[in-house]
Design a protein around this motif. Structure first.
Motif, mmCIF file in Angstrom:
data_model
loop_
_atom_site.group_PDB
_atom_site.id
_atom_site.type_symbol
_atom_site.label_atom_id
_atom_site.label_comp_id
_atom_site.label_asym_id
_atom_site.label_seq_id
_atom_site.Cartn_x
_atom_site.Cartn_y
_atom_site.Cartn_z
ATOM 1 N N GLU A 1 54.718 29.031 42.415
ATOM 2 C CA GLU A 1 54.749 28.287 41.158
ATOM 3 C C GLU A 1 53.800 27.087 41.193
ATOM 4 N N LEU A 2 53.751 26.386 42.315
ATOM 5 C CA LEU A 2 52.841 25.239 42.434
ATOM 6 C C LEU A 2 51.387 25.690 42.433
ATOM 7 N N LYS A 3 51.087 26.815 43.055
ATOM 8 C CA LYS A 3 49.719 27.354 43.016
ATOM 9 C C LYS A 3 49.326 27.668 41.578
ATOM 10 N N TRP A 4 50.234 28.318 40.844
ATOM 11 C CA TRP A 4 49.955 28.643 39.440
ATOM 12 C C TRP A 4 49.710 27.365 38.657
ATOM 13 N N PHE A 5 50.567 26.375 38.867
ATOM 14 C CA PHE A 5 50.452 25.122 38.124
ATOM 15 C C PHE A 5 49.111 24.440 38.402
ATOM 16 N N THR A 6 48.724 24.361 39.674
ATOM 17 C CA THR A 6 47.493 23.659 40.011
ATOM 18 C C THR A 6 46.263 24.388 39.461
ATOM 19 N N LYS A 7 46.340 25.702 39.337
ATOM 20 C CA LYS A 7 45.228 26.455 38.754
ATOM 21 C C LYS A 7 45.140 26.229 37.254
ATOM 22 N N ASN A 8 46.246 25.855 36.660
ATOM 23 C CA ASN A 8 46.310 25.716 35.208
ATOM 24 C C ASN A 8 46.396 24.263 34.748
#
Length: 64
Positions: free
Chosen positions: A55-62
């Motif tokens: 979830e944090l990876k997704w957030f940082t990409k977005n």
């Protein structure tokens, strides 16, 4: 972050892993441009840690 079941739980009754998830969720709610975290997943079990890492990876990409 699987926090819905904690909505009516007093803060003194949640464990350290749950407190960390609440803190991360609170930090993400303001849609920050930068996010500084100090061991945000250290108190989580391995399954929850992997889920929140994704979830944090997704957030940082977005990040806007």
């Amino acid at each position: 972050m699987e926090l819905k079941n904690l909505a009516d739980t007093p803060p003194q009754n949640i464990n350290e892993g749950q407190k960390q998830r609440v803190a991360v969720a609170g930090a993400l709610m303001s849609n920050p441009k930068i996010l500084l975290l100090n061991e945000p997943l250290s108190a989580l079990d391995s399954a929850m840690r992997l889920k929140l890492q994704d979830e944090l990876k997704w957030f940082t990409k977005n990040l806007a």
